[in-house]
Design an enzyme around this catalytic site. Sequence first.
Site, mmCIF file in Angstrom:
data_model
loop_
_atom_site.group_PDB
_atom_site.id
_atom_site.type_symbol
_atom_site.label_atom_id
_atom_site.label_comp_id
_atom_site.label_asym_id
_atom_site.label_seq_id
_atom_site.Cartn_x
_atom_site.Cartn_y
_atom_site.Cartn_z
ATOM 1 C CG HIS A 78 44.854 -9.427 2.162
ATOM 2 N ND1 HIS A 78 44.166 -9.893 3.267
ATOM 3 C CD2 HIS A 78 44.913 -10.475 1.303
ATOM 4 C CE1 HIS A 78 43.831 -11.159 3.076
ATOM 5 N NE2 HIS A 78 44.271 -11.544 1.889
ATOM 6 C CD GLU A 79 46.251 -10.307 -2.413
ATOM 7 O OE1 GLU A 79 46.994 -11.301 -2.429
ATOM 8 O OE2 GLU A 79 45.021 -10.383 -2.204
ATOM 9 C CG HIS B 29 48.467 -13.752 0.656
ATOM 10 N ND1 HIS B 29 48.224 -14.889 1.401
ATOM 11 C CD2 HIS B 29 47.258 -13.132 0.523
ATOM 12 C CE1 HIS B 29 46.927 -14.934 1.702
ATOM 13 N NE2 HIS B 29 46.321 -13.884 1.192
ATOM 14 C CD GLU C 237 43.277 -14.843 3.907
ATOM 15 O OE1 GLU C 237 43.979 -15.240 2.939
ATOM 16 O OE2 GLU C 237 42.548 -13.851 3.829
HETATM 17 ZN ZN ZN Z 1 44.233 -13.595 1.282
#
Ligand code: ZN
Length: 494
Positions: free
Chosen positions: A259-260, A263, A289
């Site tokens: 997830h990171e 980003h 996101e």
């Molecule tokens: Zn996030």
Amino acid sequence: MTAQGTAKDALFAHDAGTAALDQVMMRLHWDQETVMPRGAADQRAEEIAALETVIHARRMDPRLADWLAEAEPADAAEAARIRWIAEDHGRAVRLPADLAAELARMSSLGQGRWVEARKAEDVAGFLPVLERIVALQREAGAAMAAGGDAYDALLAGYEPDITAAEIAEIFGRMRPRLVDLKDRVLASGRQVAELKGPFDTAAQLALTARVAQRFGYDMDHGRIDLAVHPFSSGSGADVRITTRVDEADPLGCLYSTIHETGHAAYEQHVDPAYRLTRLGKGVSMGVHESQSRIYENQLGRGRAFCGWLFGEMQTEFGDIGVPDADAFYAAVNRVHRGFIRTESDELHYNLHIMMRFDLERALIAGDLAVGDLEAAWNDRFEADFGVPVPAPSKGMLQDVHWSAGLFGYFPTYSLGNVYAGCLFAAMKADLPGLEGELASGDLGPATAWLAEKVQRHGASKRPRTVIEEATGTGVTEGPLLDYLEAKFGALYGV
Ligand code: ZN
């Protein structure tokens, strides 16, 4: 040099300095969460406050109005840059200085009180500070809205160009299909095996770093460290991520890192020409996101990639308690009733967000008193999730956002899921070999598609434009819901 060129040069030089100071601020926060000595907290708070004062003063700088009036953009990117600087400046000057200072003070105080209250399960002790924060947020929203809707003005700080009413419409269309799917999955009675460890910390970190690099994370311009909460920080040439490790559950470390990485990859892939300018970062929280979610869910939790990851898990840990890749895929996508947003599956996640969105809109509109929030939360949670909230730390005290004054932030998480749904549908249409590539652990074509279609643009295009141009369609919840129904329908036989 003409007077016009001078104004634009001055404007852009000023913007470059502000963008650099923004990066310095992120490094201070990163350091605070990772390696800062424990005894340095008070001094760090002073350092951050001093830098914040400088950055805020730059956004308020009265010379900006003159430069903005005179600056003539040479192309679309310059026009976008000038518009963002004007918007930031407008928001800053509409906020009275004493209100801005009080907001900053209360958000720092509020987070401290929230940590204590959550530990002690003490809602009553937290309410006075939350009451003050909500009052300040209403005031700030009204000031920035200049006659418009206060909540929309707060929302614009995270996701410009969309109103709460538009989001409510999207959520209203999502909700029946999501609830129906979730109910059918839970009623199926299908049991999913869970992984069995232990899972050695060093091995988890080694695998996680390998996976992050497969997803395109550039370790020459980034690093992975341990922190209490996973986050990504920085833009351009220095984008860092953090993770955390639980020896009983390797999926937390793996998927929070993926997830990171989404980003971070967004920030790393912004066109270097925009570096240290207002264009040199992700365009909105929702688009941000969308990148983290598509890396984590559509790609990372998909059947094809899970097949590759299962093999890697066995190599790293030996027997992990599930017999084959299908069982591993089911474990990774287990649907369960849970209280905590950040631990929830793809079906329950958006219901968590819709609930917070409705509650915080009611707080800002003055339709819900802070004193009635806990009851409103608990009633709504039981209605939506079918189980009563056992304790405030599993209810209204679970998230940091409200204590930090982040009103208008929550809906961007689900908007990100909606954008991710649109992007994934377009990606699959563009990349016919995608499933085979993912099955061999090759994320290259998928991440290159996102870098080209979304990430490289930074903030040079408006959020909705980025998604519309990448997908060739408007923003709609349809592709996300189709994806969820197909995936979980097959997994649970419903
Ligand atoms: Zn996030």
